[in-house]
Every structure is written in C-alpha cells, then in structure tokens.
Motif scaffolding. Structure first.
Motif, short mmCIF file in Angstrom:
data_model
loop_
_atom_site.label_atom_id
_atom_site.label_comp_id
_atom_site.label_asym_id
_atom_site.label_seq_id
_atom_site.Cartn_x
_atom_site.Cartn_y
_atom_site.Cartn_z
N GLU A 67 0.83 -1.21 0.00
CA GLU A 67 0.00 0.00 0.00
C GLU A 67 0.87 1.27 0.00
OE1 GLU A 67 -3.29 -0.09 2.64
OE2 GLU A 67 -3.99 1.90 2.00
N LYS A 68 1.97 1.23 0.77
CA LYS A 68 2.84 2.43 0.81
C LYS A 68 3.51 2.64 -0.55
CE LYS A 68 6.61 4.51 3.45
NZ LYS A 68 7.49 4.34 4.65
N LEU A 69 3.91 1.54 -1.20
CA LEU A 69 4.53 1.65 -2.53
C LEU A 69 3.53 2.22 -3.52
CD1 LEU A 69 6.50 -1.74 -2.68
CD2 LEU A 69 7.44 0.54 -2.25
N TYR A 70 2.29 1.86 -3.33
CA TYR A 70 1.20 2.39 -4.17
C TYR A 70 0.99 3.88 -3.89
CZ TYR A 70 -3.62 3.04 -5.83
OH TYR A 70 -4.76 3.50 -6.45
N ASP A 71 0.95 4.22 -2.59
CA ASP A 71 0.74 5.63 -2.19
C ASP A 71 1.82 6.55 -2.78
OD1 ASP A 71 -1.46 5.00 -0.69
OD2 ASP A 71 -0.38 5.00 1.24
N VAL A 72 3.06 6.06 -2.83
CA VAL A 72 4.15 6.94 -3.28
C VAL A 72 4.35 6.87 -4.79
CG1 VAL A 72 5.32 6.73 -1.05
CG2 VAL A 72 6.04 5.29 -2.96
N ALA A 122 1.65 0.22 -9.05
CA ALA A 122 0.36 0.63 -9.63
C ALA A 122 -0.61 -0.55 -9.59
CB ALA A 122 0.58 1.07 -11.08
N LEU A 123 -1.89 -0.24 -9.67
CA LEU A 123 -2.94 -1.28 -9.66
C LEU A 123 -3.24 -1.68 -11.10
CD1 LEU A 123 -5.77 -0.32 -7.10
CD2 LEU A 123 -4.28 -2.33 -7.11
N GLN A 124 -3.24 -3.00 -11.34
CA GLN A 124 -3.69 -3.49 -12.66
C GLN A 124 -5.22 -3.58 -12.60
OE1 GLN A 124 -1.35 -3.57 -14.85
NE2 GLN A 124 0.21 -3.32 -13.25
N PRO A 125 -5.90 -3.61 -13.75
CA PRO A 125 -7.39 -3.60 -13.78
C PRO A 125 -8.05 -4.58 -12.80
CG PRO A 125 -6.52 -3.49 -16.01
CD PRO A 125 -5.33 -3.67 -15.10
N ASN A 126 -7.62 -5.84 -12.77
CA ASN A 126 -8.35 -6.82 -11.94
C ASN A 126 -7.74 -6.93 -10.53
OD1 ASN A 126 -5.95 -7.73 -12.79
ND2 ASN A 126 -6.56 -9.87 -12.92
N THR A 146 -6.97 -5.10 -6.50
CA THR A 146 -7.38 -4.07 -5.52
C THR A 146 -6.24 -3.95 -4.49
OG1 THR A 146 -8.27 -5.68 -3.98
CG2 THR A 146 -9.77 -4.88 -5.71
N ILE A 147 -6.27 -2.89 -3.69
CA ILE A 147 -5.23 -2.72 -2.67
C ILE A 147 -5.24 -3.91 -1.73
CG2 ILE A 147 -4.53 -1.32 -0.68
CD1 ILE A 147 -5.41 1.14 -2.18
N GLU A 148 -6.46 -4.39 -1.40
CA GLU A 148 -6.56 -5.55 -0.50
C GLU A 148 -5.93 -6.78 -1.13
OE1 GLU A 148 -9.15 -3.59 -1.29
OE2 GLU A 148 -8.95 -2.45 0.58
N SER A 149 -6.24 -7.02 -2.44
CA SER A 149 -5.73 -8.26 -3.06
C SER A 149 -4.20 -8.19 -3.15
CB SER A 149 -6.32 -8.45 -4.46
OG SER A 149 -5.78 -7.49 -5.36
N MET A 150 -3.67 -6.99 -3.37
CA MET A 150 -2.20 -6.86 -3.49
C MET A 150 -1.54 -7.02 -2.12
SD MET A 150 -1.92 -6.76 -6.55
CE MET A 150 -0.25 -6.34 -6.98
N THR A 151 -2.19 -6.43 -1.10
CA THR A 151 -1.62 -6.56 0.26
C THR A 151 -1.58 -8.03 0.66
OG1 THR A 151 -2.59 -4.42 0.75
CG2 THR A 151 -1.90 -5.75 2.64
#
Ligand SMILES: Cc1c(C(=O)c2nccn2C)oc2cccc(OCCCNCc3cccnc3)c12
Length: 403
Positions: free
Chosen positions: A172-177, A181-185, A187-192
């Motif tokens: 999530e922090k890597l995403y915030d900064v 990046a999120l791919q279409p399918n 979510t932040i939860e699925s990546m975490t």
C-alpha cells in the motif's frame, strides 16, 4: 583476457593533480573528520540521482558512509573532492576502495569506484570525466591499474548487466508513493494479501551473525563463491567489515543499523548458511503522506548446499533453489519486522533461482558492470539479453555485489 593499456609503473604517472577548472580545487577528504563526512553526506543527499522519476533521493546516514567508504585498506587519497576555491563549498566527489577481484580464477588487484557525484548546478561541464581521470591518477600512483565500477547507463563494453528486482513488503505504501500501480483486476486488499509474509522466520537454527561466527562465515563465503566467474575475494578483516559491520566489535555495533547478517547454525554448531542485506532508505520528495521509503538491498549470501558443486549439477541446483528460497524468504520476514517497505535484489549470483517464487517483480532499472583497463568476455547477468526476462537456467556469473 588481460590489460588493455601498455604496462606502466607509478613513476610514469604525473605526481601533480589533473588540471581543474580555474575556480575549483582538488581536496582529499578526511572521512575520519565528522565535518568532512557531513560535507559528503550533504552533497550526495542533495545531488546524488539514482531513480529517473525524481520522486526518490537516497537518504544517507553517517553509518552508511562509515561502512561503505572505510573498509579495511581504505585510503584518504582515494576519497577525492572538488571545492570552490572562494567559498570552500564541496561540489563534487568520487570514491575508490580496494578490491581483490577474481575473474575466472585470475586475481586482479583493483579498486572499486563508487559514489561519484557532481553538484546539480555543475552538470554538463564535463567534470565527471575529470574526476575519473584524477582518481585514476591517484590509484595508478599506488601501482594499481584496474578499476571496477557499475552504472545505470550503458558505456563502452559492459562486462555484464543485471536487472533491478523488487519484492514489495508494504504494498500500500509503494502504491501511495507511486512506485507500484494497480492493474485492472487488482485491488489494494488483493495486493496486500498477495505480498503478505509470516511473522516468524522458518529456518531452524537461524540467528543474527556474531563475531564468534567470523571464521566459519569467512570459509563458507570463500568456497561458495567459486561457483561464479567474477567474485570479490575477502580477507577475514574484510568479511568482518562487510558482514558484521566493522573489524572492531564496538565500532561494528553502530554500523549494524546498516548491514544485517544472519547465519544458520546446525545442531553440531556448524554454520551451514548465511545471508545479508543492507538498509538505505529513500527520501520521498513532494508526498503528503510519506516522507521516506524503507529499502533493504540483498547483499552477500552462501550455503553449504552449493559448495563444491557445479551449477550444471541439476540435482544440486534444485536443492540450492529450495534452500535459497527458504533463506531469502526468512530475510523478507525479518525485513517486514524491521518495517522495510521493499526488498531489492539484482539478477546476479543465484538470485534467479528464487526471484520468481518469492514474488520479486522485475524493475525497469539495469545495472551495468565495468572493468577499466581489462579486456574480458561477457558474463551472464541472469537475464536473457534479447527479452531482458529472467534466465533461471543460465543463472548469473556475477558474484560481486556493489553497494
Ligand atoms: C537503486 C535501486 C532501486 C530503486 O531505485 C528503487 N527501489 C525502490 C524504489 N526505487 C526508486 O531498485 C533497485 C533494485 C536493485 C538494485 C538497486 O540498486 C543497486 C545499487 C544501489 N546503489 C546504492 C548506492 C550506492 C552508493 C551511493 N549511493 C547509493 C536498486
């Protein structure tokens, strides 16, 4: 294989420094002096560029320089600075440290050049080539004729090239900064969830390395590294410095904020494996939520599983693959516990054996390895030259890890 320039002796080398633009003067930094380390720290903190996106800048500490620039055998005259005559302001720096390089079994006494930095306001004045000529002169005066260095840019004839890889620990922090990046399918939860790691390490006998382990780490490092074409040979003092933080146990305690080394001790007291990583955070520029990114870099490791075996031995390769996956997975678990946001590694050493399974992503950076004044054939960097994808079969012949 061998030197390119005609053989010379120190007497052939000018004793006066290389000519410099008129408002500037050469200085020899004294990194035993806190004020001088501070000057280097400030110059690099404000002007050292590593990532093209300009979001991140290395967040140096005094311990990082103490550890990275003052290994056994370090010389003041190889810490070269350029100051403005009038203001005494440090505007450029380049460093050399001694390196016992071994290339396909042949020992080459050389230096490792790193930390080259020119103040942003002095770029495109051709100062970098002058820094390189002056440190070459100072190295030649010590009867050393080869130099080893790495660069993100492609210069004439790299010996090898490896690719940056990243293992998210705080997605999530890597995403915030803006690093991930999120791919279409997704979510932040699925990546975490995808990058979640256990809280406890899994390898029996795993513990922090101590000075009592020095002899065994030194032996294991030496025999394990026979498997690579390009390796750094270490004295026992150098192993103490680079893996335990310093030769002196008291001094080592301070540098153990930067370098972290773990060993696996079996039931008979034998050290069967070790791994290490160093911490070098990034300052995050212009971000409302985060001001720094905690980063760990995989450093040296060795396992008795790989000792005395050829990399063509498929059976041993799969045993080593299993072993390294378990060890590096423990490194990830330890780093998560240290609040590290991303664990970085290159495609060098035997890293291609575990990068994919441990969910390292391929970065868009490359590290090119260069050897000054030594002709040699190329060494595999763990990636396929055409596709730049991991080449797990070939592995890498690069056993040297530079800071
Ligand atoms: C740099 C670096 C990065 C990043 O830039 C990065 N990771 C997360 C976010 N970012 C922007 O990712 C890597 C992966 C493998 C090896 C690496 O670097 C290997 C070499 C590191 N050199 C560190 C150094 C040495 C001397 C002086 N200053 C810095 C890197």
């Amino acid at each position: 294989e061998g030197p390119i320039d005609a053989l010379k002796t120190p007497a052939d080398i000018p004793e006066n420094p290389y000519p410099l633009l008129k408002d500037f003067e050469w200085v020899t930094m004294d990194l035993d002096d806190a004020d001088e380390i501070k000057d280097v720290y400030e110059l690099l903190h404000e002007n050292y560029v590593e990532d093209s996106s300009e979001i991140f800048r290395f967040k140096y500490t005094k311990e990082f320089f103490n550890w990275g620039l003052k290994p056994p055998g370090w010389k003041k005259q190889w810490h070269v600075g350029v100051r403005v005559k009038e203001t005494n302001r440090l505007v450029a720096f380049i460093a050399g440290i001694p390196l016992d390089l071994e290339l396909r079994g042949k020992g080459i006494r050389s230096v490792e050049i790193n930390f080259i930095c020119v103040h942003k306001k002095l770029r495109n004045k051709r100062l970098a080539p002058v820094l390189i000529k002056e440190i070459t002169r100072r190295v030649n005066r010590e009867d050393i004729w080869q130099a080893f260095y790495t660069a993100g840019v492609v210069l004439p004839s790299p010996v090898s090239v490896c690719r940056y890889t990243h293992r998210p620990l705080n997605w999530e922090k890597l995403y915030d900064v803006g690093f991930s990046a999120l791919q279409p399918n997704e979510t932040i939860e699925s990546m975490t969830k995808l990058y979640e790691v256990p809280t406890k390490t899994q390898t029996p006998g795993l513990r922090k390395a101590e000075f009592k382990d020095l002899e065994q780490i030194y032996e294991l490092y030496d025999v394990f590294h026979n498997r690579y074409e390009m390796v750094q040979r270490f004295s026992k003092d150098e192993i103490a410095h680079w893996l335990l933080g310093a030769v002196d146990p008291e001094e080592a305690k301070k540098n153990q904020q930067v370098i972290h080394t773990y060993v696996v001790e079996d039931s008979t007291g034998k050290i069967t494996d070790f791994f290490s990583f160093y911490l070098l955070p990034f300052s995050i520029l212009k971000n409302p939520k985060h001001e720094s990114l905690n980063v760990a870099y995989l450093f040296y490791y060795a396992s008795s599983v790989g000792v005395g075996k050829s990399r063509k031995d498929k059976e041993n390769q799969s045993l080593l693959k299993e072993r390294l996956q378990q060890l590096v997975n423990d490194a990830l678990i330890i780093c998560k516990g240290l609040d590290i946001d991303v664990f970085n590694a290159l495609t060098s050493q035997d890293n291609t054996l575990f990068l994919e399974d441990l969910k390292f992503g391929l970065g868009d950076g490359y590290l090119n390895y260069y050897l000054f004044n030594w002709r040699t054939s190329q060494i595999t960097g763990g990636i396929n030259e055409a596709t730049k994808q991991l080449d797990p079969e070939a592995g890498s012949g690069v056993g040297v890890v530079m800071l």
